[in-house]
Design a protein around this motif. Structure first.
Motif, PDB file in Angstrom:
ATOM      1  N   ALA A  75      38.483  45.999  30.908  1.00 56.34           N
ATOM      2  CA  ALA A  75      39.924  45.749  30.970  1.00 56.34           C
ATOM      3  C   ALA A  75      40.210  44.252  30.997  1.00 56.34           C
ATOM      4  O   ALA A  75      41.105  43.755  30.291  1.00 56.34           O
ATOM      5  CB  ALA A  75      40.524  46.429  32.195  1.00 56.34           C
ATOM      6  N   THR A  76      39.465  43.515  31.804  1.00 58.22           N
ATOM      7  CA  THR A  76      39.644  42.063  31.878  1.00 58.22           C
ATOM      8  C   THR A  76      39.366  41.411  30.535  1.00 58.22           C
ATOM      9  O   THR A  76      40.109  40.519  30.084  1.00 58.22           O
ATOM     10  CB  THR A  76      38.718  41.476  32.955  1.00 58.22           C
ATOM     11  N   CYS A  77      38.300  41.858  29.880  1.00 61.23           N
ATOM     12  CA  CYS A  77      37.922  41.298  28.584  1.00 61.23           C
ATOM     13  C   CYS A  77      39.001  41.572  27.538  1.00 61.23           C
ATOM     14  O   CYS A  77      39.404  40.664  26.794  1.00 61.23           O
ATOM     15  CB  CYS A  77      36.590  41.883  28.154  1.00 61.23           C
ATOM     16  N   LEU A  78      39.502  42.798  27.470  1.00 59.65           N
ATOM     17  CA  LEU A  78      40.507  43.158  26.462  1.00 59.65           C
ATOM     18  C   LEU A  78      41.840  42.475  26.735  1.00 59.65           C
ATOM     19  O   LEU A  78      42.531  42.044  25.805  1.00 59.65           O
ATOM     20  CB  LEU A  78      40.683  44.674  26.430  1.00 59.65           C
ATOM     21  N   THR A  79      42.195  42.357  28.017  1.00 62.05           N
ATOM     22  CA  THR A  79      43.435  41.663  28.360  1.00 62.05           C
ATOM     23  C   THR A  79      43.365  40.207  27.897  1.00 62.05           C
ATOM     24  O   THR A  79      44.343  39.659  27.370  1.00 62.05           O
ATOM     25  CB  THR A  79      43.695  41.730  29.871  1.00 62.05           C
ATOM     26  N   GLY A  80      42.201  39.595  28.077  1.00 61.29           N
ATOM     27  CA  GLY A  80      42.009  38.226  27.621  1.00 61.29           C
ATOM     28  C   GLY A  80      42.123  38.078  26.118  1.00 61.29           C
ATOM     29  O   GLY A  80      42.397  36.980  25.614  1.00 61.29           O
TER      30      GLY A  80
END
Length: 463
Positions: A441-446
């Motif tokens: 989730a953190t990676c995709l949000t970035g």
């Protein structure tokens, strides 16, 4: 139009997703919860929807955590049709009948024990009759790339997911009056460049994507390195005079490991006359299903099939019944023993662990995912003693964890599958909440995606 997650929400197993379009309701997968006792108890809880109002079920693949509650769904009122690929339909028959048999055996065992204590016991989650009734709901198989009308207002296209034989991602096109939306379900995604199966089909354009996140926090070790490590595990154990015990998932992992053992013997990388036991009736049946579905194979494996049986070895022995399985336990060393289940929570593997886990000469080789709360996870995490059949067993064998054989895509492979297409939303499911799911989730949000981690039974408007 609404989407809701009724399994694998902020957890790994129990995949079950509901899409509502107008007055129609379509389910994608209906799997069992696996892992700890608490997680498995969720299999008897209410679905979170009325099974009798579901118009159709679309099945991504035949693994138990995606298909295992279908017989219960039918028993509680589902009367729609089930859509799946041909290979998934064949494998689902093996999986569901085996699961029903185990449910009945476990319930009978618990009833005998409870009767002695004067206690009541829960009935099985479902029976063989329920499983047979469920199998009757399967309609004509769907081919990869085919678009089918599911119900008025909903069309589906099945795409190769490269996870196990017959596995699919499913794209739904929804139409409710003037409103149109599309939602893509990844199912479980495989790793590109593997033997036997084709690579996953990249995600096509879709407004929303429901995406697995099992390994969203890490990549796998390179496959050639993992094969080398498997051969090292076998050779070093045989030199010590011990047995190699491989807890094996019956679908895909068993066949892939057999393939590499065969290749290792042909290339003189492991002793050619090593006895190899496949002690899993389900894996034996699944291997026969593999031979019937060349439409799922990649070009390299298809070429191999023209010249040889890629699973055959000089000393490969199939253990069909319990007597054959028990006879294996008299072997103190020099054999490779593959048995289910892969997470060691049931099946014949527990007997082989009981006879080998305490032996310093033996090795236990894990080649697949081990969920929290499972016996496999406790051993992988370094437990020095474990309980098997109520007996305290020391962990003296050498423990190998070779994650390059995973049938799931790693983090970078998940990102590559999703691609750069803009989406209205990406919903992450089927992952450990504090590891793979949050990391992805953190990676995709970035990267600019709008990401959501659905809660169980939470309705989400597809706006």
């Amino acid at each position: 139009m609404f989407y809701s997650c009724h399994g694998a929400a902020k957890q790994v197993t129990g995949s079950c997703h509901l899409v509502r379009c107008g007055d129609k309701q379509v389910l994608i997968d209906c799997g069992m919860f696996q892992g700890s006792r608490e997680e498995e108890q969720a299999n008897a809880e209410p679905f979170g929807f009325d099974p009798g109002r579901i118009d159709a079920l679309l099945l991504t693949h035949a693994h138990l955590d995606h298909a295992g509650r279908i017989p219960r769904l039918v028993r509680e009122g589902f009367r729609g049709r089930i859509l799946a690929t041909s290979a998934t339909r064949d494998l689902a028959r093996i999986v569901l009948l085996d699961a029903a048999r185990l449910q009945e055996e476990d319930a009978a065992r618990a009833e005998r024990s409870s009767r002695r204590r004067g206690e009541s016991v829960q009935p099985p989650l479902f029976t063989l009759d329920d499983a047979f009734n469920a199998l009757e709901r399967f309609s004509d198989p769907v081919g990869y790339g085919d678009t089918v009308s599911v119900v008025p207002g909903i069309q589906a296209r099945f795409l190769d997911a490269g996870h196990i034989l017959g596995s699919a991602s499913i794209l739904l096109n929804l139409q409710d009056g003037d409103q149109a939306r599309s939602i893509l379900f990844s199912g479980d995604l495989g790793s590109p460049g593997r033997p036997i199966l084709r690579d996953p089909t990249p995600a096509p354009p879709a407004d929303f994507v429901v995406m697995e996140s099992t390994y969203g926090d890490r990549d796998h070790r390179a496959l050639p390195d993992s094969v080398d490590e498997l051969y090292e595990a076998v050779n070093s154990t045989l030199k010590r005079g011990g047995n190699v015990i491989i807890p094996t998932f019956a679908l895909e992992r068993a066949q892939e490991v057999l393939y590499y053992l065969h290749q290792g013997m042909r290339q003189d990388r492991i002793p050619a006359r090593t006895p190899v036991f496949l002690d899993s009736p389900m894996a034996i049946s699944a291997t026969e299903v593999f031979r019937r579905h060349p439409e799922c194979f990649d070009d390299e494996f298809t070429a191999v099939l023209r010249n040889e049986d890629p699973f055959a070895m000089p000393n490969l022995r199939f253990s069909h019944d319990s007597a054959d399985s028990m006879a294996i336990n008299r072997i103190e060393g020099g054999a490779v023993i593959m048995a289910g289940s892969g997470m060691c929570n049931g099946g014949r593997i527990r007997h082989h662990l009981r006879h080998n886990l305490w032996r310093e000469k033996s090795s236990i080789v894990f080649v697949g995912y081990a969920a929290e709360g499972t016996l496999a996870r406790r051993i992988v995490n370094g437990a020095r003693r474990v309980q098997i059949f109520g007996e305290d067993i020391a962990v003296n064998a050498k423990i190998w964890t070779i994650n390059g054989f995973s049938a799931h895509a790693g983090r970078d492979e998940l990102l590559a599958w999703l691609g750069q297409n803009r989406r209205r939303g990406v919903f992450l499911v089927h992952g450990e909440y504090e590891r793979g799911m949050q990391a992805l989730a953190t990676c995709l949000t970035g990267k600019g995606f709008t990401v959501r981690l659905p809660g169980k039974h939470e309705p989400i408007l597809l706006d």
